[in-house]
Design a protein around this motif. Sequence first.
Motif, PDB file in Angstrom:
ATOM      1  N   ALA A   1       0.821  -1.210   0.000  1.00 25.98           N
ATOM      2  CA  ALA A   1       0.000   0.000   0.000  1.00 25.98           C
ATOM      3  C   ALA A   1       0.863   1.271   0.000  1.00 25.98           C
ATOM      4  O   ALA A   1       0.594   2.212  -0.762  1.00 25.98           O
ATOM      5  CB  ALA A   1      -0.933   0.000   1.211  1.00 25.98           C
ATOM      6  N   LEU A   2       1.899   1.299   0.811  1.00 23.05           N
ATOM      7  CA  LEU A   2       2.771   2.468   0.848  1.00 23.05           C
ATOM      8  C   LEU A   2       3.545   2.643  -0.453  1.00 23.05           C
ATOM      9  O   LEU A   2       3.697   3.768  -0.949  1.00 23.05           O
ATOM     10  CB  LEU A   2       3.741   2.375   2.025  1.00 23.05           C
TER      11      LEU A   2
ATOM     12  N   ARG B   1       1.106   3.876  -3.147  1.00 26.12           N
ATOM     13  CA  ARG B   1       0.695   5.255  -2.857  1.00 26.12           C
ATOM     14  C   ARG B   1       1.794   6.258  -3.184  1.00 26.12           C
ATOM     15  O   ARG B   1       1.536   7.339  -3.686  1.00 26.12           O
ATOM     16  CB  ARG B   1       0.294   5.372  -1.377  1.00 26.12           C
ATOM     17  N   LEU B   2       3.055   5.902  -2.903  1.00 24.92           N
ATOM     18  CA  LEU B   2       4.177   6.805  -3.126  1.00 24.92           C
ATOM     19  C   LEU B   2       4.868   6.571  -4.473  1.00 24.92           C
ATOM     20  O   LEU B   2       5.907   7.171  -4.743  1.00 24.92           O
ATOM     21  CB  LEU B   2       5.187   6.671  -1.985  1.00 24.92           C
ATOM     22  N   ARG B   3       4.297   5.669  -5.297  1.00 27.62           N
ATOM     23  CA  ARG B   3       4.823   5.365  -6.636  1.00 27.62           C
ATOM     24  C   ARG B   3       6.278   4.887  -6.587  1.00 27.62           C
ATOM     25  O   ARG B   3       7.127   5.345  -7.338  1.00 27.62           O
ATOM     26  CB  ARG B   3       4.671   6.550  -7.573  1.00 27.62           C
TER      27      ARG B   3
END
Length: 175
Positions: free
Chosen positions: A66-67, A70-72
């Motif tokens: 997920a992180l 989210r941060l590509r």
Amino acid sequence: MPQPSPLLVPASPEPPTSWWRRKLLQPLLNLLKQGLTPQQLALTIVLGTATGLVPVLGITTLTATALAVRLRLNVAATLLIAHLWSPVQLLLLIPLMSQGARLWGSNGPALTLEKLQYLFSHDTLGALRLLWHAILGGLALWAGACCILGPVLYLLLRPILTHFMARQRPLDTEV
């Protein structure tokens, strides 16, 4: 006797690389460098480390993915780093939960396996309450440590990775 043309002289073969370097190290380095700037790579390492050390079993993959999405960031690299920390996560799990139980208000002796076995056989709700306090306290301690150590690790890794990746670029373009 005619001299052989320099173009026909066979080039000396490169020394064979070890299996370790060829099969493990080089693919790992290629994966980590794949399309990432040094800042993104440093962030990938920090987030992989943080999610790899979370004191709750079973959520490492979900949080790291997920992180990274989210941060590509490179999801595979983040997951790889997170799961490389699994042995350390297991070593820190009991101390973090024990201190977390004390932090979250569990009075009495420290959290032990014997105490949990006794509580589960005599007071199931008490055992669940103790585990809940231990998990919440362990997460609070982990989050506090990540808030302090994460930025420090990022600031240390960024110049090192910038230097390392700048040195590697000319080698990559020669081929």
